[in-house]
Design a protein around this motif. Structure first.
Motif, short mmCIF file in Angstrom:
data_model
loop_
_atom_site.label_atom_id
_atom_site.label_comp_id
_atom_site.label_asym_id
_atom_site.label_seq_id
_atom_site.Cartn_x
_atom_site.Cartn_y
_atom_site.Cartn_z
N ARG A 4 0.78 -1.06 0.04
CA ARG A 4 0.11 0.04 0.00
C ARG A 4 0.71 1.17 0.09
N ASN A 45 -4.87 3.70 -2.81
CA ASN A 45 -6.29 4.06 -2.20
C ASN A 45 -6.59 5.69 -2.45
N GLU A 46 -7.74 5.84 -2.99
CA GLU A 46 -8.08 7.31 -3.28
C GLU A 46 -7.00 7.99 -4.07
N THR A 87 -7.76 3.11 -6.41
CA THR A 87 -9.12 3.15 -6.25
C THR A 87 -9.52 4.55 -6.31
#
Length: 189
Positions: A4, A45-46, A87
């Protein structure tokens, strides 16, 4: 495995450090791919926060840094030998250059009624099948919205010791609608 990427930890106030950090992340990921039996997934993410449309008329050093970071990521995406997933809820904010580099684009729509009922039931196990179906029928929420309501009901349970009633859940549902309804007056600044 998931690798991540937390962009907030990569950005620096020092000139050139953010760009070096971004390159280092891809270097680490490349090493992980070579040393692993299966390539880990690199997750942004985001992603709209970093993959947003680049600034055309750069006037501030922050804009220049963001453009440089985006250009580095675009370059690295061209050469990546693993799996990159990004995402976003704001697809329209993505720079077309990023969008073009994604082979697969998957849109997750709001679940259908039966799926929503199962989500309600899984998030609030004390809920009857009938009440779960009632909520699923009345409110076309995403899983995230239902999770917010389930969290509120958990807080209520911790504070009062009572399982949430259907009426209480419907109150939370109306509050959730208020939070996402742009036609009402805004609260705060």
């Amino acid at each position: 495995d998931i690798f991540r990427v937390d962009m907030s930890k990569l950005k620096s106030k020092w000139v050139g450090e953010s760009e070096k950090s971004v390159r280092a992340v891809f270097k680490i990921y490349h090493s992980l791919c070579k040393s692993s039996e299966k390539a880990p997934i690199m997750l942004f993410n985001e992603a709209d926060a970093i993959f947003s449309k680049r600034t055309e008329n750069v006037e501030q050093s922050v804009d220049q840094m963001n453009n440089a970071i985006q250009n580095i990521i675009l370059e690295e995406m061209e050469n990546i030998e693993g799996i990159l997933i990004a995402t976003t809820n704001l697809l329209s904010n993505l720079d077309p250059a990023f969008e073009r580099r994604f082979i697969f684009k998957v849109e997750f729509k709001t679940p259908e009624k039966d799926s929503r009922a199962r989500i309600w039931k899984s998030m609030i196990p004390s809920l009857s099948e009938e009440d779960a179906m009632t909520l699923a029928d009345r409110y076309t929420f995403s899983g995230g919205n239902i999770e917010n309501i389930a969290r509120k009901s958990t807080v209520e349970y911790v504070l009062s010791g009572n399982e949430p009633s259907l009426a209480a859940l419907e109150t939370y549902c109306r509050e959730e609608i208020l939070n996402r309804d742009n036609t009402r007056n805004k609260i705060g600044f």
